[in-house]
Design a protein around this motif. Structure first.
Motif, PDB file in Angstrom:
ATOM      1  N   GLY A  13     -20.326  73.221   1.676  1.00 27.11           N
ATOM      2  CA  GLY A  13     -20.613  73.053   3.101  1.00 27.11           C
ATOM      3  C   GLY A  13     -20.002  71.784   3.662  1.00 27.11           C
ATOM      4  O   GLY A  13     -19.555  71.744   4.817  1.00 27.11           O
ATOM      5  N   MET A  14     -19.961  70.722   2.868  1.00 31.79           N
ATOM      6  CA  MET A  14     -19.333  69.481   3.303  1.00 31.79           C
ATOM      7  C   MET A  14     -17.841  69.676   3.534  1.00 31.79           C
ATOM      8  O   MET A  14     -17.271  69.130   4.500  1.00 31.79           O
ATOM      9  N   VAL A  15     -17.208  70.468   2.664  1.00 32.62           N
ATOM     10  CA  VAL A  15     -15.778  70.739   2.823  1.00 32.62           C
ATOM     11  C   VAL A  15     -15.524  71.488   4.119  1.00 32.62           C
ATOM     12  O   VAL A  15     -14.626  71.148   4.911  1.00 32.62           O
ATOM     13  N   VAL A  16     -16.303  72.536   4.363  1.00 33.37           N
ATOM     14  CA  VAL A  16     -16.135  73.324   5.582  1.00 33.37           C
ATOM     15  C   VAL A  16     -16.406  72.453   6.812  1.00 33.37           C
ATOM     16  O   VAL A  16     -15.686  72.524   7.826  1.00 33.37           O
ATOM     17  N   GLY A  22     -12.017  68.612  12.201  1.00 33.97           N
ATOM     18  CA  GLY A  22     -10.641  68.258  12.570  1.00 33.97           C
ATOM     19  C   GLY A  22      -9.891  67.481  11.517  1.00 33.97           C
ATOM     20  O   GLY A  22      -8.722  67.129  11.726  1.00 33.97           O
ATOM     21  N   LEU A  23     -10.529  67.211  10.382  1.00 31.69           N
ATOM     22  CA  LEU A  23      -9.827  66.487   9.318  1.00 31.69           C
ATOM     23  C   LEU A  23      -8.819  67.403   8.639  1.00 31.69           C
ATOM     24  O   LEU A  23      -9.065  68.599   8.453  1.00 31.69           O
ATOM     25  N   SER A  24      -7.684  66.827   8.272  1.00 31.91           N
ATOM     26  CA  SER A  24      -6.683  67.603   7.550  1.00 31.91           C
ATOM     27  C   SER A  24      -7.121  67.810   6.103  1.00 31.91           C
ATOM     28  O   SER A  24      -8.131  67.251   5.654  1.00 31.91           O
ATOM     29  N   ILE A  25      -6.333  68.610   5.380  1.00 30.54           N
ATOM     30  CA  ILE A  25      -6.658  68.851   3.971  1.00 30.54           C
ATOM     31  C   ILE A  25      -6.617  67.548   3.185  1.00 30.54           C
ATOM     32  O   ILE A  25      -7.502  67.269   2.367  1.00 30.54           O
ATOM     33  N   SER A  26      -5.574  66.748   3.421  1.00 28.44           N
ATOM     34  CA  SER A  26      -5.440  65.481   2.697  1.00 28.44           C
ATOM     35  C   SER A  26      -6.570  64.518   3.059  1.00 28.44           C
ATOM     36  O   SER A  26      -7.135  63.838   2.187  1.00 28.44           O
ATOM     37  N   GLN A  27      -6.919  64.456   4.349  1.00 32.78           N
ATOM     38  CA  GLN A  27      -8.004  63.572   4.766  1.00 32.78           C
ATOM     39  C   GLN A  27      -9.346  64.022   4.201  1.00 32.78           C
ATOM     40  O   GLN A  27     -10.165  63.197   3.767  1.00 32.78           O
ATOM     41  N   SER A  31     -11.597  61.885   1.621  1.00 31.33           N
ATOM     42  CA  SER A  31     -12.934  61.494   2.060  1.00 31.33           C
ATOM     43  C   SER A  31     -14.019  61.993   1.125  1.00 31.33           C
ATOM     44  O   SER A  31     -14.980  61.271   0.823  1.00 31.33           O
ATOM     45  N   LEU A  32     -13.855  63.224   0.636  1.00 31.25           N
ATOM     46  CA  LEU A  32     -14.897  63.834  -0.198  1.00 31.25           C
ATOM     47  C   LEU A  32     -14.656  63.655  -1.691  1.00 31.25           C
ATOM     48  O   LEU A  32     -15.572  63.874  -2.490  1.00 31.25           O
ATOM     49  N   GLY A  33     -13.441  63.315  -2.090  1.00 29.59           N
ATOM     50  CA  GLY A  33     -13.155  63.103  -3.502  1.00 29.59           C
ATOM     51  C   GLY A  33     -12.799  64.369  -4.251  1.00 29.59           C
ATOM     52  O   GLY A  33     -12.862  64.391  -5.480  1.00 29.59           O
ATOM     53  N   PHE A  34     -12.406  65.424  -3.531  1.00 27.78           N
ATOM     54  CA  PHE A  34     -11.994  66.669  -4.165  1.00 27.78           C
ATOM     55  C   PHE A  34     -10.489  66.814  -4.075  1.00 27.78           C
ATOM     56  O   PHE A  34      -9.828  66.151  -3.269  1.00 27.78           O
ATOM     57  N   SER A  35      -9.918  67.716  -4.853  1.00 24.72           N
ATOM     58  CA  SER A  35      -8.482  67.940  -4.799  1.00 24.72           C
ATOM     59  C   SER A  35      -8.100  68.706  -3.545  1.00 24.72           C
ATOM     60  O   SER A  35      -8.930  69.387  -2.928  1.00 24.72           O
ATOM     61  N   ARG A  36      -6.834  68.616  -3.157  1.00 20.78           N
ATOM     62  CA  ARG A  36      -6.351  69.334  -1.983  1.00 20.78           C
ATOM     63  C   ARG A  36      -6.446  70.832  -2.194  1.00 20.78           C
ATOM     64  O   ARG A  36      -6.726  71.590  -1.255  1.00 20.78           O
ATOM     65  N   THR A  37      -6.215  71.280  -3.436  1.00 22.15           N
ATOM     66  CA  THR A  37      -6.305  72.708  -3.729  1.00 22.15           C
ATOM     67  C   THR A  37      -7.720  73.222  -3.521  1.00 22.15           C
ATOM     68  O   THR A  37      -7.946  74.308  -2.968  1.00 22.15           O
ATOM     69  N   THR A  38      -8.695  72.435  -3.974  1.00 23.83           N
ATOM     70  CA  THR A  38     -10.099  72.835  -3.803  1.00 23.83           C
ATOM     71  C   THR A  38     -10.458  72.918  -2.324  1.00 23.83           C
ATOM     72  O   THR A  38     -11.104  73.871  -1.882  1.00 23.83           O
TER      73      THR A  38
END
Length: 253
Positions: A13-16, A22-27, A31-38
């Protein structure tokens, strides 16, 4: 923590939420500490399906026995609880386009909550006695503790003198099964035993009467006369007591 299956529902839910903010995938990843793929996979699934799920649930080989197959296997178990894996597998494969092996049957049964266990030993109860027991339970279902205090219970039992006739288990290391502490000695004819008859109530214990031979109607009537009547008269002088016995033939004679 790059795999989506490692994330909880809250983290998904935090990712969504981050992507919708409005955050990009990289941002979002930074910010959350997960990979871009995730981040990409979770948000893509949410956009397409409106929900997120664990990747572990959709990875790997598809189960050969789905929910419909489990509904087919369930009645086979209930019809014959003593059926072997081979018999269950054979019955299941009958009429199926894709057959399964015994290992798949075992895995499916465990997934359904079934395990191979020793059956519980219980006294054989006839249909007539089942009805009588149900009638007794219904007739006394509203009795209070004070009502049951007026009941005196009785029964007879046999006790072995040398050992227990129940199942005995020990803790034993490999190749130590002949250690004296791991042995149970036996004697000819089982070592003998003693049979006793007894009774008790809420208030006190009653007499314990040794039985030197098989308990028949004559011996039981003698016990009733010598022990039951004096006990009931003493404990329930107002004649408000009940003497309870089981349905043994010598009791009914």
């Amino acid at each position: 923590m790059g795999k989506k299956g490692d994330l909880s529902n809250f983290e998904c839910g935090m990712v969504v939420g981050a992507r919708r903010a409005g955050l990009s995938i990289s941002q979002s990843a930074q910010s959350l500490g997960f990979s871009r793929t995730t981040i990409s996979r979770i948000y893509k699934e949410w956009c397409e399906k409106g929900k997120t799920s664990s990747m572990w649930q959709i990875c790997g080989r598809k189960c050969l026995v789905d929910a419909r197959g489990q509904r087919r296997m369930g009645p086979l178990i209930q019809a014959d609880r003593r059926a072997t894996l081979t018999e269950i597998t054979t019955c299941y494969n009958r009429g199926m386009q894709q057959s399964i092996c015994e290992a798949t049957t075992r895995t499916t049964l465990r997934r359904m909550g079934y395990n191979s266990r020793r059956p519980q030993w219980v006294p054989l109860i006839s249909t007539t006695n089942r009805k009588k027991r149900l009638q007794f339970a219904r007739a006394h279902q509203n009795w209070t503790v004070e009502d049951w205090k007026n009941v005196a219970w009785s029964d007879e039992s046999r006790y072995l003198l040398r050992h227990s006739d129940g199942r005995v288990r020990i803790w034993c290391k490999q190749n130590a099964n002949m250690d004296p502490s791991c042995l149970v000695t036996t004697v000819q004819a089982g070592g003998g035993g003693v049979m006793v008859w007894g009774m008790f109530s809420w208030h006190t214990l009653g007499p314990l009467v040794p039985i030197g031979h098989c308990l028949n109607a004559t011996a039981y009537l003698s016990i009733v006369s010598d022990h039951v009547h004096p006990f009931m008269t003493t404990m329930y002088p107002s004649s408000d007591g009940y003497f309870q016995q089981d349905n043994a033939p010598c009791h009914k004679a």
